[in-house]
Motif scaffolding. Structure first.
Motif, short mmCIF file in Angstrom:
data_model
loop_
_atom_site.label_atom_id
_atom_site.label_comp_id
_atom_site.label_asym_id
_atom_site.label_seq_id
_atom_site.Cartn_x
_atom_site.Cartn_y
_atom_site.Cartn_z
N GLY A 158 49.08 31.14 5.36
CA GLY A 158 47.75 30.70 4.95
C GLY A 158 47.17 29.62 5.84
O GLY A 158 46.51 28.70 5.37
N PHE A 159 47.40 29.74 7.14
CA PHE A 159 46.92 28.73 8.09
C PHE A 159 45.39 28.59 8.04
O PHE A 159 44.66 29.58 7.93
N ASP A 160 44.91 27.36 8.14
CA ASP A 160 43.49 27.09 8.33
C ASP A 160 43.20 27.01 9.82
O ASP A 160 44.12 27.00 10.65
N HIS A 161 41.92 26.93 10.16
CA HIS A 161 41.59 26.69 11.56
C HIS A 161 40.36 25.80 11.66
O HIS A 161 39.53 25.74 10.76
N LYS A 165 38.13 23.33 17.50
CA LYS A 165 39.34 23.53 18.29
C LYS A 165 39.43 24.96 18.79
O LYS A 165 39.84 25.22 19.93
N SER A 166 39.06 25.91 17.93
CA SER A 166 39.08 27.32 18.32
C SER A 166 38.13 27.57 19.49
O SER A 166 38.46 28.30 20.43
N LEU A 167 36.97 26.95 19.45
CA LEU A 167 36.00 27.10 20.53
C LEU A 167 36.55 26.53 21.83
O LEU A 167 36.38 27.13 22.91
N GLU A 168 37.24 25.40 21.74
CA GLU A 168 37.84 24.81 22.94
C GLU A 168 38.87 25.74 23.56
O GLU A 168 38.94 25.89 24.79
N ILE A 242 48.41 26.65 14.79
CA ILE A 242 48.53 28.09 14.96
C ILE A 242 47.27 28.81 14.51
O ILE A 242 46.82 29.78 15.13
N GLY A 243 46.67 28.35 13.43
CA GLY A 243 45.47 28.99 12.92
C GLY A 243 44.33 28.98 13.92
O GLY A 243 43.53 29.93 13.98
N ASP A 244 44.24 27.91 14.72
CA ASP A 244 43.18 27.83 15.73
C ASP A 244 43.32 28.95 16.76
O ASP A 244 42.32 29.48 17.26
N TYR A 245 44.56 29.30 17.09
CA TYR A 245 44.79 30.38 18.05
C TYR A 245 44.56 31.74 17.41
O TYR A 245 43.93 32.63 18.01
N GLY A 262 58.80 39.99 9.95
CA GLY A 262 57.90 39.38 10.93
C GLY A 262 56.84 38.52 10.27
O GLY A 262 55.75 39.00 9.98
N SER A 263 57.15 37.23 10.04
CA SER A 263 56.21 36.38 9.31
C SER A 263 54.94 36.12 10.13
O SER A 263 53.85 35.98 9.55
N SER A 264 55.04 36.06 11.47
CA SER A 264 53.83 35.84 12.26
C SER A 264 52.90 37.04 12.19
O SER A 264 51.68 36.92 12.33
N LEU A 265 53.47 38.21 11.95
CA LEU A 265 52.67 39.42 11.75
C LEU A 265 51.84 39.29 10.47
O LEU A 265 50.67 39.70 10.43
N LEU A 266 52.41 38.69 9.45
CA LEU A 266 51.67 38.47 8.20
C LEU A 266 50.53 37.47 8.41
O LEU A 266 49.45 37.63 7.82
N ASP A 267 50.77 36.47 9.25
CA ASP A 267 49.70 35.51 9.55
C ASP A 267 48.57 36.19 10.33
O ASP A 267 47.39 35.88 10.13
N ALA A 268 48.93 37.14 11.19
CA ALA A 268 47.92 37.85 11.98
C ALA A 268 47.02 38.70 11.09
O ALA A 268 45.79 38.70 11.25
N ILE A 269 47.62 39.42 10.13
CA ILE A 269 46.78 40.27 9.29
C ILE A 269 45.97 39.42 8.31
O ILE A 269 44.89 39.82 7.88
N HIS A 270 46.47 38.21 7.98
CA HIS A 270 45.69 37.29 7.15
C HIS A 270 44.37 36.93 7.84
O HIS A 270 43.35 36.75 7.18
N PHE A 271 44.40 36.86 9.17
CA PHE A 271 43.19 36.59 9.94
C PHE A 271 42.44 37.87 10.30
O PHE A 271 41.45 37.81 11.05
#
Length: 348
Positions: A158-161, A165-168, A242-245, A262-271
């Motif tokens: 559930g990362f925020d962004h 920072k994302s624009l940078e 991580i959420g910014d990326y 693959g927990s990072s895969l779950l973060d990817a689909i969350h975004f």
């Protein structure tokens, strides 16, 4: 359950902080927010200990890897929840199998070692929790179908962004289309040499695609050497934002050679990111080919064809993004936590 909450003790003796440790932290934190009092046995001075100390209502017990007093602050009424297997020898040698109630969350796809000790530990566990159907299959193949198992998937963090920072990040990377990867830089596990190969293919076709690898690990120097002539490959090192990326990626690539879930895969689909992944382990529990991503064959994988399709077809990306945002609801922290609460109630 709250009457029994103080009888719950998590065990994770990992020194680093990877997917399993993040999932342990997410669960402990979610239980704490629900008023649960918990103990956590963790490796002394580990990153997990540092992060656990920010959570209220828990008792963190720091132990050395081979500390034979690791379980001295528990009782026969305690339910131990093992999040890794590093403490099994201590647990076994102390004869605690005879007196303690415990469950174990198995997070890796590879077949477990089968010996007298492991047979005893798996057989006497009140429940073996598996992150995916693939892990459950390997457990039952190793120890027999009578093993009492249950599938509880990991959760998205559930990362925020931060939009600024994302624009940078977007402005720093000189490509319009970004393919991202998050994970320990370990090719034998995560398959990142295939990302280098893919970047080389994209360059040869003059595609305006940048490949961003977030993380650090033992193969970092190897991967940088293999890509030193590629201006479309970027390494961020270990980062906390991580959420910014994730928010700036257009596609997420996951070429793992073996993977429990693959927990990072779950973060990817969350975004809502379209995913291209190797068809191994528990990944098929998350990705349905052509619906919310693309699966490529385990041997001789072709990552390039689906990448070009996503690069050229914005409508396809939008369709998959919508599907993944819906799919991610199956992997929420709340859903994982409630599944474990139900299990704890059964055991206590």
């Amino acid at each position: 359950m709250n009457d029994h909450a103080s009888l719950l003790c998590h065990v994770n003796l990992a020194n680093g902080f990877r997917g399993g440790e993040r999932q342990t932290l997410l669960l402990v934190e979610a239980l704490s927010e629900k008023g649960f009092k918990q103990k956590v046995i963790a490796r002394k001075d580990s990153e997990l200990v540092k992060r656990l100390q920010t959570i209220s209502g828990i008792d963190v017990i720091e132990k050395n890897m081979f500390g034979f007093d690791a379980f001295s602050e528990t009782s026969e009424k305690t339910l131990l929840h093992f999040h890794d297997s590093r403490s099994f020898p201590i647990f076994y040698l102390n004869g605690l199998l005879k007196s303690m109630k415990y469950i174990y969350t198995r997070r890796v796809q590879r077949s477990p070692k089968v010996n007298f000790m492991s047979k005893k530990i798996y057989k006497d566990s009140m429940k073996i929790v598996c992150l995916s159907s693939s892990i459950e299959d390997t457990v039952k193949e190793s120890f027999g179908k009578s093993i009492d198992s249950l599938i509880i998937p990991s959760a998205s963090a559930g990362f925020d962004h931060d939009p600024e920072k994302s624009l940078e990040i977007r402005q720093e990377i000189k490509h319009d289309f970004l393919v991202g990867h998050i994970g320990s830089l370990d090719d034998s596990h995560k398959g990142q040499l295939d990302i280098i190969k893919l970047a080389r293919q994209a360059k040869s076709k003059a595609l305006d695609i940048g490949f961003v690898m977030v993380g650090s690990g033992r193969d970092e120097l190897l991967l940088k050497k293999e890509s030193k002539d590629l201006e479309n490959v970027y390494f961020t090192g270990q980062v906390e934002n991580i959420g910014d990326y994730l928010s700036v990626f257009d596609v997420f690539i996951f070429p793992s050679r073996h993977e429990g879930l693959g927990s990072s895969l779950l973060d990817a689909i969350h975004f809502g990111l379209p995913v291209i992944a190797r068809n191994v382990g528990g990944i098929s529990d998350i990705i349905e080919h052509g619906i919310n991503g693309f699966m490529v064959s385990e041997s001789g994988p072709d990552f390039f064809t689906p990448l070009v399709e996503l690069y050229e077809n914005e409508a396809k990306r939008q369709m998959i993004s919508k599907a993944n945002r819906e799919k991610s609801k199956e992997f929420s922290i709340e859903r994982m936590t409630q599944s474990y609460i139900s299990l704890y109630n059964q055991c206590l």
